[in-house]
Enzyme design. Structure first.
Site, PDB file in Angstrom:
ATOM      1  N   GLU A  35       0.874  -1.165   0.000  1.00  0.00           N
ATOM      2  CA  GLU A  35       0.000   0.000   0.000  1.00  0.00           C
ATOM      3  C   GLU A  35       0.919   1.225   0.000  1.00  0.00           C
ATOM      4  O   GLU A  35       1.819   1.327   0.842  1.00  0.00           O
ATOM      5  CB  GLU A  35      -0.875   0.016   1.258  1.00  0.00           C
ATOM      6  CG  GLU A  35      -1.808   1.206   1.219  1.00  0.00           C
ATOM      7  CD  GLU A  35      -2.748   1.315   2.406  1.00  0.00           C
ATOM      8  OE1 GLU A  35      -2.760   0.426   3.278  1.00  0.00           O
ATOM      9  OE2 GLU A  35      -3.480   2.323   2.433  1.00  0.00           O
ATOM     10  N   ARG A 261       5.324 -13.125   9.367  1.00  0.00           N
ATOM     11  CA  ARG A 261       6.007 -11.872   9.070  1.00  0.00           C
ATOM     12  C   ARG A 261       7.359 -11.831   9.784  1.00  0.00           C
ATOM     13  O   ARG A 261       7.600 -12.574  10.727  1.00  0.00           O
ATOM     14  CB  ARG A 261       5.146 -10.683   9.463  1.00  0.00           C
ATOM     15  CG  ARG A 261       4.891 -10.550  10.954  1.00  0.00           C
ATOM     16  CD  ARG A 261       4.206  -9.229  11.301  1.00  0.00           C
ATOM     17  NE  ARG A 261       3.154  -8.863  10.366  1.00  0.00           N
ATOM     18  CZ  ARG A 261       3.135  -7.727   9.641  1.00  0.00           C
ATOM     19  NH1 ARG A 261       4.095  -6.848   9.747  1.00  0.00           N
ATOM     20  NH2 ARG A 261       2.151  -7.470   8.844  1.00  0.00           N
ATOM     21  N   LYS A 271       4.253   1.107  10.266  1.00  0.00           N
ATOM     22  CA  LYS A 271       4.347   2.350   9.490  1.00  0.00           C
ATOM     23  C   LYS A 271       3.955   3.543  10.346  1.00  0.00           C
ATOM     24  O   LYS A 271       4.501   4.629  10.178  1.00  0.00           O
ATOM     25  CB  LYS A 271       3.438   2.274   8.266  1.00  0.00           C
ATOM     26  CG  LYS A 271       4.038   1.448   7.142  1.00  0.00           C
ATOM     27  CD  LYS A 271       3.116   1.485   5.933  1.00  0.00           C
ATOM     28  CE  LYS A 271       3.428   0.353   4.990  1.00  0.00           C
ATOM     29  NZ  LYS A 271       2.301   0.064   4.104  1.00  0.00           N
TER      30      LYS A 271
HETATM   31  P1  ATP Z   1       0.197  -1.549   7.239  1.00  0.00           P
HETATM   32  O1  ATP Z   1      -0.772  -2.693   7.246  1.00  0.00           O
HETATM   33  O2  ATP Z   1       0.579  -0.975   8.557  1.00  0.00           O
HETATM   34  O3  ATP Z   1      -0.088  -0.522   6.198  1.00  0.00           O
HETATM   35  P2  ATP Z   1       1.999  -3.366   5.945  1.00  0.00           P
HETATM   36  O4  ATP Z   1       3.407  -3.508   6.379  1.00  0.00           O
HETATM   37  O5  ATP Z   1       1.084  -4.513   5.985  1.00  0.00           O
HETATM   38  O6  ATP Z   1       1.551  -2.162   6.821  1.00  0.00           O
HETATM   39  P3  ATP Z   1       1.718  -3.226   3.087  1.00  0.00           P
HETATM   40  O7  ATP Z   1       2.124  -2.131   2.212  1.00  0.00           O
HETATM   41  O8  ATP Z   1       0.331  -3.695   3.021  1.00  0.00           O
HETATM   42  O9  ATP Z   1       2.010  -2.729   4.511  1.00  0.00           O
HETATM   43  O10 ATP Z   1       2.695  -4.451   2.876  1.00  0.00           O
HETATM   44  C1  ATP Z   1       2.956  -4.996   1.618  1.00  0.00           C
HETATM   45  C2  ATP Z   1       3.300  -6.450   1.713  1.00  0.00           C
HETATM   46  O11 ATP Z   1       4.432  -6.637   2.543  1.00  0.00           O
HETATM   47  C3  ATP Z   1       2.172  -7.240   2.298  1.00  0.00           C
HETATM   48  O12 ATP Z   1       1.945  -8.364   1.476  1.00  0.00           O
HETATM   49  C4  ATP Z   1       2.647  -7.637   3.645  1.00  0.00           C
HETATM   50  O13 ATP Z   1       2.169  -8.896   3.993  1.00  0.00           O
HETATM   51  C5  ATP Z   1       4.168  -7.638   3.490  1.00  0.00           C
HETATM   52  N1  ATP Z   1       4.799  -7.307   4.765  1.00  0.00           N
HETATM   53  C6  ATP Z   1       4.635  -6.188   5.493  1.00  0.00           C
HETATM   54  N2  ATP Z   1       5.331  -6.245   6.641  1.00  0.00           N
HETATM   55  C7  ATP Z   1       5.969  -7.437   6.646  1.00  0.00           C
HETATM   56  C8  ATP Z   1       6.845  -8.106   7.564  1.00  0.00           C
HETATM   57  N3  ATP Z   1       7.209  -7.544   8.708  1.00  0.00           N
HETATM   58  N4  ATP Z   1       7.302  -9.326   7.218  1.00  0.00           N
HETATM   59  C9  ATP Z   1       6.947  -9.897   6.063  1.00  0.00           C
HETATM   60  N5  ATP Z   1       6.122  -9.332   5.161  1.00  0.00           N
HETATM   61  C10 ATP Z   1       5.632  -8.125   5.442  1.00  0.00           C
END
Ligand code: ATP
Ligand code: MG
Length: 555
Positions: A35, A261, A271
C-alpha cells in the site's frame, strides 16, 4: 540481477513444486502488493524476496501491484520510493506494474453484481453502530435494520454514493453474508466507503473506494495470480477472500497462502511508528541510516546482496518468531568482508612524533587492499615523522593484557615499523595530547631483524597526508530488543547513542573522492561508506555501516 538459485526450501516451494508437477498451474504468478502509504522496510524485503524469488526460481513472474484503495493516506512520493526500493533490492517487475485503482471500474461492476444477486446492501448505520452490531467471538452479531432493502433501492443508493451525493461516512456498502458466522470477517463486511479525496493514481474519478478485502482477491484474479502470498494475520480473511471468488464472475481462481512476518529486535516496523519518528524529527527522514527502511539501510551502506542473503537465511515459515538484529548485521559483515577494500582511518586521533625519524622524510609502503584477495590490488601509504593513532590504542598505565602503545613497550605500526614509546606531552588537565616514540630502522615492513616478537599492531595515518573528515557512527536505534513490549511508549527505549558524529577523523588520502558506492573496511573499526547525500569531495562524510564484531551480545 544476480541469480541466487540456492534459496533454501520452504513449505511454499513444496506447494509450488507440487502444483507444477500435477499441472495445477502451468506458470506461477505471484505479486508484491504494497500500500503506498509509507516507505518499504526490511519486513517488506522478506515479502519481496519471497514473491520475486519464487517467480525467478520457478520460471514464473511476479507483479508489483500498488494496493491503493485508501486515498486518504496514499501519496505519489511513496509510489516512487517503493519502486526505487524494489529495484534497489535487485528485482524487476518488467511490464507487470499494476494498481488496484486501475480495477476500480471492474470492482464497481462486481459490487453491483452482488447487489443484483441480493448479496450486498447499502448500510445507513454509522461506523460506530456497525461495530456495536458486530458481536464478539462468543456472541453472534445483530442484523442491521437496512439489511433487507430491495435490490432496486440498493442499486439506486449505491449509484448515488458513486455520484458523490452523500458526505463521507454517511453510508457504506456491505456484503450480505452471515451475522452469526464464527468468523467475524464474514459478518456482513464493508465493501465500499465514501471518501471525497483525490487519489494519487486516478485523480478525482471516484467518491467511493473499495475496502482492501474487496479489492485484493479480485485484483489477484484479474491479474491471473496463482499464489497470493500474505502474512499470517490474513488467515482469518481467507474465507472472505474465497467468498468473493465464489460469488463473482472472476476470470481466474487464485489461492491465498500465509507465512510468518518478519519481526526484528531493536527496531520498530509499524508504518505508524516510522511515520512518527520521521514527523517528530527523532530521525532525520525516511532514509535516516538508523531506520529499518530500505532507503535507510541503503543510505547507511547495506548492500542489496546482504539483505537478500538475510532473507534467505531467516527462511519462510508459518510460526511467528523474532529474528535478532545481529543476524542482519552478520549478513552485511559477511558480504563486505569478502569485497570491501581495506583502508586506514583514525577516528579519535592522538598525535605521535617519531623523534629519530628524519624530519622531511616520507616513505611509501605497499598496503594490500584485501588480505585474501590479491586481485583487489594494493595502494601506497605514506609514512612520516608525525602520525595519528587512535586515542584508545595508547594507555599510559596499561591494564593487564594491553599490548598496544604504552611507555617503554614496543608496538608495530601496521605495514611499516616497530616503534617504542619514550614519553608523552600532557595538557594542563593532565590529558595526554602527544606521544613520543623511537622507531627501529631495521624493522622495515614490521618485523624485527633479530626476530624478537611484537604482540601488538595498531593502525595509523601520516599527519601530513591525512584528510580530515566527519564520520558518523550509527548504532541501533533502540536499546531494548522489543521496544513495543507491554504496550508502553516505544520511544522510552530510544538509544541516546544511536548516532555519534566525529568531526576530526583522519583518513588515508586514497579514500577521498572515492565512489559513493564503494564500501570500505577501516581496519580494526568496521565497515564504512561515504554518505550518498551529505558527502562531497571537499567535505567528505563517512557512515559506519556496522562494527567489525557484534558488541551487543556481550551487553
Ligand atoms: P500496514 O498494514 O501498517 O499498512 P503493511 O506492512 O502490511 O503495513 P503493506 O504495504 O500492506 O504494509 O505491505 C505490503 C506487503 O508486505 C504485504 O503483502 C505484507 O504482507 C508484506 N509485509 C509487510 N510487513 C511485513 C513483515 N514484517 N514481514 C513480512 N512481510 C511483510
Ligand atoms: Mg497491509
Amino acid at each position: 540481477m544476480t541469480t541466487e538459485t540456492t534459496a533454501p526450501s520452504n513449505f511454499l516451494r513444496t506447494i509450488i513444486e507440487d502444483d507444477l508437477k500435477s499441472a495445477a498451474c502451468k506458470t506461477i504468478v505471484t505479486r508484491f502488493p504494497p500500500e503506498p502509504n509509507g516507505y518499504l522496510h526490511i519486513g517488506h524485503a522478506k515479502s519481496i524476496c519471497l514473491n520475486f524469488g519464487l517467480a525467478r526460481d520457478y520460471g514464473g513472474r511476479c507483479h508489483l501491484r500498488f494496493d491503493d484503495t485508501n486515498p486518504a493516506k496514499e501519496e505519489l512520493e511513496y509510489i516512487e520510493s517503493i519502486k526505487e526500493s524494489v529495484r534497489w533490492l535487485g528485482f524487476d517487475w518488467g511490464e507487470h506494474l499494476y494498481y488496484a485503482s486501475d480495477y476500480f471500474e471492474q470492482l464497481y461492476q462486481w459490487a453491483e453484481h452482488l447487489i443484483q444477486q441480493g448479496k450486498a446492501y447499502v448500510e445507513d448505520l454509522s461506523a460506530e453502530e456497525i461495530r456495536g452490531h458486530r458481536g464478539t467471538l462468543t456472541e453472534p452479531g445483530k442484523e442491521s435494520p437496512w439489511r433487507n432493502r430491495s435490490v432496486e433501492e440498493n442499486l439506486a443508493l449505491f449509484r448515488s454514493m458513486k455520484a458523490g451525493e452523500f458526505p463521507d461516512g454517511a453510508k457504506v456498502l456491505r456484503a450480505k453474508i452471515d451475522m452469526a458466522s464464527p468468523n467475524l470477517n464474514l459478518r456482513d463486511p464493508v465493501l465500499y466507503r465514501i471518501i471525497h479525496a483525490p487519489h494519487p493514481h486516478v485523480g478525482d474519478a471516484w467518491k467511493i473506494y473499495p475496502m482492501y478485502d474487496f479489492a485484493h482477491g479480485q485484483s489477484d484474479a484479474i491479474e491471473g495470480i496463482t499464489h497470493s502470498i500474505c502474512t499470517l494475520e490474513f488467515e482469518s480473511h481467507k474465507p472472505l477472500y474465497n467468498w468473493f471468488l465464489d460469488n463473482l464472475p472472476v476470470p481466474a481462481r487464485p489461492r491465498q497462502f500465509e507465512f510468518a512476518r518478519l519481526n526484528l529486535t531493536y527496531t520498530v516496523m509499524s508504518k505508524r511508528k516510522l511515520h512518527e519518528l520521521v514527523t517528530q524529527n527523532i530521525v532525520s527522514g525516511w532514509d535516516d541510516p538508523r531506520l529499518p527502511t530500505l532507503m535507510g539501510l541503503a543510505r547507511r551502506g547495506y548492500t542489496p546482496e546482504s539483505i537478500r542473503a538475510f532473507c534467505d537465511r531467516i527462511g519462510v515459515g508459518r510460526s511467528d518468531s523474532w529474528i535478532d538484529m545481529s543476524i542482519l548485521e552478520e549478513c552485511v559483515r559477511d558480504d563486505l568482508n569478502e569485497r570491501a577494500p581495506r583502508a586506514l582511518a583514525v577516528l579519535r586521533p592522538l598525535r605521535v612524533v617519531i623523534d629519530n625519524y628524519p624530519e622531511q622524510q616520507v616513505e611509501q609502503f605497499e598496503a594490500a587492499n584485501h588480505p585474501q584477495n590479491p586481485e583487489m590490488g594494493s595502494r601506497k601509504v605514506s609514512f612520516s615523522r608525525e602520525l595519528y593513532i587512535e586515542q584508545d590504542d595508547f594507555m599510559e598505565m596499561p591494564s593487564k593484557g594491553f599490548f598496544r602503545m604504552t611507555p617503554g613497550a614496543e608496538v608495530r605500526l601496521r605495514y611499516t615499523y616497530i616503534v617504542r614509546c619514550t614519553g608523552v606531552v600532557k595538557d594542563d588537565n593532565g590529558s595526554v595530547i602527544e606521544v613520543h616514540c623511537q622507531y627501529d630502522p631495521d624493522s622495515r615492513g614490521g618485523s624485527a631483524a633479530d626476530g624478537r616478537k611484537i604482540k601488538g599492531t595498531i593502525h595509523w595515518v601520516s599527519a601530513g597526508h591525512a584528510v580530515e573528515t566527519e564520520v558518523r557512527l550509527f548504532d541501533r536505534l533502540f536499546n531494548d530488543p522489543n521496544p513495543d513490549r507491554g504496550g508502553a511508549d516505544y520511544k522510552q527505549f530510544l538509544n541516546p547513542l544511536s548516532m555519534e558524529t566525529l568531526r576530526n577523523c583522519k583518513l588515508e588520502p586514497s579514500l577521498i573522492g572515492s565512489d559513493h558506492e564503494i564500501r570500505y573496511q577501516f581496519e580494526r573499526q568496521g565497515y564504512f561508506r561515504p554518505d550518498p547525500k551529505d558527502s562531497t569531495p571537499s567535505n567528505p562524510v563517512f557512515n559506519r555501516i556496522v562494527t567489525l564484531k557484534d558488541n551487543w551480545s556481550k551487553k
